[in-house]
Design a protein around this motif. Structure first.
Motif, short mmCIF file in Angstrom:
data_model
loop_
_atom_site.label_atom_id
_atom_site.label_comp_id
_atom_site.label_asym_id
_atom_site.label_seq_id
_atom_site.Cartn_x
_atom_site.Cartn_y
_atom_site.Cartn_z
N SER A 162 0.82 -1.35 -0.06
CA SER A 162 0.00 0.02 0.10
C SER A 162 0.83 1.25 0.00
O SER A 162 0.43 2.45 -0.43
CB SER A 162 -0.91 0.03 1.14
N ILE A 163 2.18 1.12 0.49
CA ILE A 163 3.09 2.35 0.45
C ILE A 163 3.90 2.60 -0.88
O ILE A 163 3.94 3.80 -1.10
CB ILE A 163 3.81 1.84 1.63
N ARG A 164 4.20 1.58 -1.40
CA ARG A 164 5.28 1.56 -2.48
C ARG A 164 4.97 2.42 -3.87
O ARG A 164 5.82 2.87 -4.53
CB ARG A 164 5.48 0.09 -2.97
N GLU A 165 3.47 2.66 -4.01
CA GLU A 165 3.16 3.37 -4.96
C GLU A 165 3.00 4.90 -4.65
O GLU A 165 2.64 5.70 -5.54
CB GLU A 165 1.72 3.13 -5.45
N ARG A 166 3.17 5.31 -3.45
CA ARG A 166 2.96 7.01 -3.10
C ARG A 166 4.13 7.77 -3.62
O ARG A 166 4.95 7.36 -3.94
CB ARG A 166 3.00 6.96 -1.47
N ASP A 167 3.86 9.09 -3.45
CA ASP A 167 4.41 9.93 -4.16
C ASP A 167 6.00 10.09 -3.70
O ASP A 167 6.93 10.23 -4.43
CB ASP A 167 3.68 11.49 -4.03
N TYR A 168 6.18 10.04 -2.42
CA TYR A 168 7.62 10.06 -1.90
C TYR A 168 8.35 8.96 -2.37
O TYR A 168 9.76 9.17 -2.48
CB TYR A 168 7.62 10.39 -0.47
N VAL A 169 7.65 7.82 -2.62
CA VAL A 169 8.50 6.71 -3.02
C VAL A 169 8.70 6.83 -4.58
O VAL A 169 9.92 6.70 -5.06
CB VAL A 169 7.74 5.44 -2.98
N ALA A 170 7.88 7.52 -5.51
CA ALA A 170 8.01 7.93 -6.71
C ALA A 170 9.37 8.87 -6.92
O ALA A 170 10.02 8.83 -7.68
CB ALA A 170 6.97 8.29 -7.37
N SER A 171 9.12 9.92 -6.03
CA SER A 171 10.17 10.91 -5.85
C SER A 171 11.56 10.18 -5.66
O SER A 171 12.68 10.66 -6.28
CB SER A 171 10.04 11.85 -4.98
N ALA A 172 11.75 9.19 -4.71
CA ALA A 172 13.13 8.82 -4.57
C ALA A 172 13.47 7.84 -5.78
O ALA A 172 14.68 7.79 -5.92
CB ALA A 172 12.75 7.70 -3.19
N ARG A 173 12.57 7.21 -6.58
CA ARG A 173 12.75 6.51 -7.65
C ARG A 173 13.57 7.62 -8.65
O ARG A 173 14.76 7.29 -9.29
CB ARG A 173 11.70 5.75 -8.30
N VAL A 174 12.81 8.65 -8.87
CA VAL A 174 13.31 9.77 -9.79
C VAL A 174 14.68 10.20 -9.41
O VAL A 174 15.53 10.61 -10.33
CB VAL A 174 12.38 10.68 -9.86
N ALA A 175 14.94 10.29 -8.10
CA ALA A 175 16.05 10.85 -7.79
C ALA A 175 17.19 9.95 -7.86
O ALA A 175 18.34 10.06 -7.69
CB ALA A 175 15.93 11.10 -6.26
N GLY A 176 16.97 8.67 -8.03
CA GLY A 176 17.94 7.64 -8.72
C GLY A 176 18.35 6.86 -7.47
O GLY A 176 19.59 6.21 -7.68
N MET A 177 17.65 6.81 -6.41
CA MET A 177 18.06 5.95 -5.11
C MET A 177 18.02 4.36 -5.54
O MET A 177 17.31 3.98 -6.50
CB MET A 177 17.08 6.30 -4.17
N HIS A 178 18.72 3.63 -4.96
CA HIS A 178 18.67 2.06 -5.32
C HIS A 178 17.50 1.51 -4.84
O HIS A 178 16.87 1.87 -3.79
CB HIS A 178 19.95 1.37 -4.67
N ASN A 190 7.71 3.28 7.44
CA ASN A 190 6.46 3.86 7.55
C ASN A 190 5.53 2.39 7.70
O ASN A 190 4.56 2.64 7.91
CB ASN A 190 5.89 4.38 6.27
N ALA A 191 5.97 1.19 7.27
CA ALA A 191 5.37 -0.02 7.37
C ALA A 191 5.66 -0.74 8.72
O ALA A 191 4.89 -1.46 8.98
CB ALA A 191 5.71 -1.11 6.22
N LEU A 192 6.34 -0.19 9.43
CA LEU A 192 6.76 -1.07 10.80
C LEU A 192 5.67 -0.80 11.86
O LEU A 192 5.22 -1.90 12.71
CB LEU A 192 7.87 -0.31 11.54
N PRO A 193 4.94 0.21 12.20
CA PRO A 193 3.95 0.39 13.29
C PRO A 193 2.91 -0.85 13.37
O PRO A 193 2.86 -1.48 14.18
CB PRO A 193 3.33 1.68 13.09
N PRO A 194 2.09 -1.39 12.29
CA PRO A 194 1.37 -2.55 12.41
C PRO A 194 2.31 -3.70 12.55
O PRO A 194 1.55 -4.62 13.39
CB PRO A 194 0.70 -2.73 11.02
N VAL A 195 3.34 -3.91 12.21
CA VAL A 195 4.22 -5.09 12.47
C VAL A 195 4.49 -5.02 13.88
O VAL A 195 4.34 -6.08 14.59
CB VAL A 195 5.48 -4.97 11.54
N LEU A 196 4.98 -4.08 14.47
CA LEU A 196 5.21 -3.88 15.90
C LEU A 196 4.13 -4.19 16.95
O LEU A 196 4.40 -4.65 18.03
CB LEU A 196 5.92 -2.55 16.49
N ALA A 197 2.92 -4.03 16.51
CA ALA A 197 1.69 -4.45 17.08
C ALA A 197 1.63 -5.72 17.39
O ALA A 197 0.98 -6.24 18.22
CB ALA A 197 0.50 -3.81 16.31
N LEU A 198 2.32 -6.41 16.60
CA LEU A 198 2.36 -8.02 17.08
C LEU A 198 3.37 -8.51 17.91
O LEU A 198 3.40 -9.54 18.58
CB LEU A 198 2.63 -8.78 15.72
#
Length: 276
Positions: A162-178, A190-198
């Motif tokens: 649900s997170i990978r298509e958000r704008d800041y992820v797209a911006s990181a791709r455009v910036a050339g991040m691996h 940003n995906a950790l809080p629901p995981v830590l709930a376990l």
């Protein structure tokens, strides 16, 4: 009002916090109140509780101090449960992030491996692992983590999808991040809080699994454990039931405290979202 205040205002959170605080204090105080080896003989065998105030909870069949065993057993449970929870969440988060962010064959392979682990009951997997490798504290931690990482992996994958298509992820791709840098620096936090709930569920599960393995004689033989104490008292259950009842009560109260704290954390998070 801070998150901690909201947490303590819930009945579950307050009760769980008090029980867990008592559990942690007992674990931390063990070497100060009982500096001797808890496996050493401290008095006459099968001394009943409250007959000798130097041994308030009595002794077992070999004359070992039951109260010292409770205190040092808390240290073992605390070490195993926290280490197993940290390891399982770390492995699950990494696998879930790689599967969700990578997609394609990476997602397919990792999720099929996850499915394979989930088809085997967690306790049986831990039992088989310890039986093959041999009982020790590190092996017990690895066995519990091996049986508990699949839940965090699935939740992490769902969040990453649900997170990978958000704008800041797209911006990181455009910036050339691996891609791996994007996955673990931008997406995973940003995906950790629901995981830590376990975490509370895994900690409680780890305490029970460790006790069960010790009860079956597969715990670390050099450490006192509540499961081992319960198993020790099983042979004299009619004549000295306190040997199994006392560590059993400690085990129940600790697991209850973990579950109540988890429920309080979930309720606090829900109220925080509703106020946002």
């Amino acid at each position: 009002m801070t998150i901690i205040h909201r947490f303590l205002k819930t009945p579950e959170g307050l009760a769980g916090a008090l029980l867990l605080a008592a559990f942690v204090l007992v674990a931390l105080a063990a070497p100060f109140f009982f500096p001797r080896d808890p496996l050493s003989i401290a008095g006459p065998a099968l001394l009943r509780p409250f007959q000798d105030w130097s041994l308030p909870l009595g002794t077992d069949r070999l004359g070992r101090d039951v109260l010292a065993g409770i205190f040092h057993g808390a240290r073992t449970s605390l070490a195993v449960s926290l280490a197993a929870a940290a390891a399982s969440i770390a492995v699950g988060a990494i696998v879930g992030t790689l599967a969700g962010f990578g997609g394609g064959w990476t997602d397919e392979v990792l999720m099929r491996i996850t499915d394979a682990f989930q088809t085997v009951p967690g306790f049986l997997l831990a039992l088989a692992f310890v039986s093959v490798v041999g009982p020790s504290l590190g092996v017990v931690v690895a066995a519990i983590a091996l049986s508990a990482w699949t839940g965090p992996a699935r939740i992490a994958r769902a969040e990453v999808l649900s997170i990978r298509e958000r704008d800041y992820v797209a911006s990181a791709r455009v910036a050339g991040m691996h891609p791996l840098e994007i996955a673990f620096r931008e997406v995973l936090p940003n995906a950790l809080p629901p995981v830590l709930a376990l975490a509370s569920v895994i900690v409680a599960q780890a305490i029970l699994v460790e006790a069960a393995l010790s009860f079956l004689g597969l715990g670390d033989p050099n450490r006192v454990t509540w499961g081992g104490m319960i198993a020790e008292g099983r042979t004299v259950l009619r004549s000295a039931p306190f040997l199994s009842i006392v560590p059993g009560i400690a085990l129940v109260l600790t697991v209850l405290g973990v579950y109540l704290a988890g429920e309080g954390a979930v309720e606090t998070a829900a109220k925080r979202r509703s106020l946002a």
